[in-house]
Design a protein around this motif. Sequence first.
Motif, short mmCIF file in Angstrom:
data_model
loop_
_atom_site.label_atom_id
_atom_site.label_comp_id
_atom_site.label_asym_id
_atom_site.label_seq_id
_atom_site.Cartn_x
_atom_site.Cartn_y
_atom_site.Cartn_z
N PHE A 70 11.91 -6.87 -34.21
CA PHE A 70 11.75 -5.42 -34.26
C PHE A 70 11.20 -4.91 -32.93
N LEU A 71 11.73 -5.46 -31.84
CA LEU A 71 11.40 -4.93 -30.52
C LEU A 71 12.32 -3.76 -30.19
N ARG A 72 11.84 -2.87 -29.34
CA ARG A 72 12.67 -1.75 -28.91
C ARG A 72 13.75 -2.24 -27.94
N ALA A 73 14.73 -1.39 -27.73
CA ALA A 73 15.81 -1.71 -26.79
C ALA A 73 15.26 -1.91 -25.39
N ALA A 74 15.98 -2.67 -24.58
CA ALA A 74 15.52 -2.99 -23.23
C ALA A 74 15.28 -1.74 -22.40
N SER A 75 16.09 -0.71 -22.59
CA SER A 75 15.91 0.51 -21.81
C SER A 75 14.55 1.14 -22.04
N LEU A 76 13.98 0.93 -23.22
CA LEU A 76 12.64 1.45 -23.53
C LEU A 76 11.56 0.44 -23.16
N ARG A 77 11.79 -0.84 -23.44
CA ARG A 77 10.79 -1.86 -23.11
C ARG A 77 10.54 -1.93 -21.61
N TYR A 78 11.60 -1.77 -20.82
CA TYR A 78 11.50 -1.96 -19.38
C TYR A 78 11.42 -0.66 -18.61
N GLU A 79 11.04 0.41 -19.30
CA GLU A 79 10.97 1.71 -18.63
C GLU A 79 10.05 1.68 -17.42
N TYR A 80 8.98 0.90 -17.50
CA TYR A 80 8.02 0.81 -16.39
C TYR A 80 8.12 -0.53 -15.68
N GLY A 81 9.26 -1.18 -15.81
CA GLY A 81 9.46 -2.48 -15.17
C GLY A 81 9.46 -3.59 -16.20
N ARG A 82 9.98 -4.73 -15.80
CA ARG A 82 10.13 -5.84 -16.72
C ARG A 82 8.83 -6.60 -16.95
N ARG A 83 7.80 -6.36 -16.15
CA ARG A 83 6.57 -7.12 -16.27
C ARG A 83 5.35 -6.20 -16.27
N ASP A 84 5.44 -5.15 -17.03
CA ASP A 84 4.32 -4.21 -17.16
C ASP A 84 3.53 -4.56 -18.41
N ALA A 85 2.31 -5.05 -18.23
CA ALA A 85 1.51 -5.52 -19.37
C ALA A 85 1.14 -4.40 -20.32
N ASP A 86 0.89 -3.21 -19.80
CA ASP A 86 0.54 -2.09 -20.68
C ASP A 86 1.74 -1.66 -21.52
N ALA A 87 2.93 -1.69 -20.94
CA ALA A 87 4.13 -1.37 -21.72
C ALA A 87 4.35 -2.43 -22.80
N TYR A 88 4.11 -3.68 -22.47
CA TYR A 88 4.22 -4.76 -23.45
C TYR A 88 3.29 -4.51 -24.63
N TYR A 89 2.09 -4.06 -24.33
CA TYR A 89 1.09 -3.79 -25.37
C TYR A 89 1.44 -2.55 -26.19
N ASP A 90 1.84 -1.49 -25.53
CA ASP A 90 1.99 -0.20 -26.20
C ASP A 90 3.39 0.10 -26.70
N MET A 91 4.41 -0.45 -26.05
CA MET A 91 5.75 0.08 -26.25
C MET A 91 6.79 -0.92 -26.76
N TRP A 92 6.54 -2.19 -26.63
CA TRP A 92 7.61 -3.14 -26.95
C TRP A 92 7.90 -3.20 -28.45
N LEU A 93 6.88 -3.22 -29.29
CA LEU A 93 7.10 -3.34 -30.72
C LEU A 93 7.52 -1.99 -31.31
N ASP A 94 8.61 -2.00 -32.06
CA ASP A 94 9.11 -0.78 -32.69
C ASP A 94 8.38 -0.61 -34.03
N THR A 95 7.20 -0.03 -33.96
CA THR A 95 6.39 0.12 -35.17
C THR A 95 7.05 1.05 -36.18
#
Length: 216
Positions: A70-95
């Motif tokens: 249930f991860l979001r699409a790559a276009s949303l996960r990688y909006e701030y780059g492929r290795r952004d820890a804050d995006a990983y925390y806040d945005m990757w999981l499609d709650t």
Amino acid sequence: MRLEAISWERLTGALADRVAGLTAAADGGPWLRVAVDGAPAARTGELADRLAEELRVRGRPVLVVAAGGFLRAASLRYEYGRRDADAYYDMWLDTGALWREVFDPLEPAPRGTGRVLPDLWDPVTDRATRSPYVELPPGGVLLLHGALLLGRWFPFDLSVHLRLSPAALARRTDEDEQWTLPAFARYEEEVRPAETADVVVRADDPRHPAWSGPGG
């Protein structure tokens, strides 16, 4: 927190006994929702699978769901780059998708149908999985496993956190995933999963776990 040494076999059996004795305290519905939370290096899926087998032996229907489906699409996960820890925390999981496809169907009747979608998105192909819905009968148990699950208001009836010390987490995380470590440091600071979870399992040494005991 005092932790006591235990084997994986005994730990899994004790957790199964505890789950089998639970009622859905969150809303009184006919299904139980259990989290197995931890970083990828903690291998939450292995414990979830073991626990599922123990519960089935006890006559409980079980559905194991990986949060990684249930991860979001790559276009949303990688909006701030492929290795952004804050995006990983806040945005990757499609709650929102987890609520819609997993938790809402397990609410009490009449809204709850028991029809759960086991996964939605394949992060490798970046396409919908098109998996069929699975009907979890009343009395069944959902086991949701994955990273950063606590502190999101999910209605878990029991939460298990596989804890790794910062040193163990760094040691056991693949080199190309080291960039995620600040996200887990933030998780420790903001959510405090070792205090939030009902049961804590120290998994620094995968051969010799320790846990907080049956009462959490």
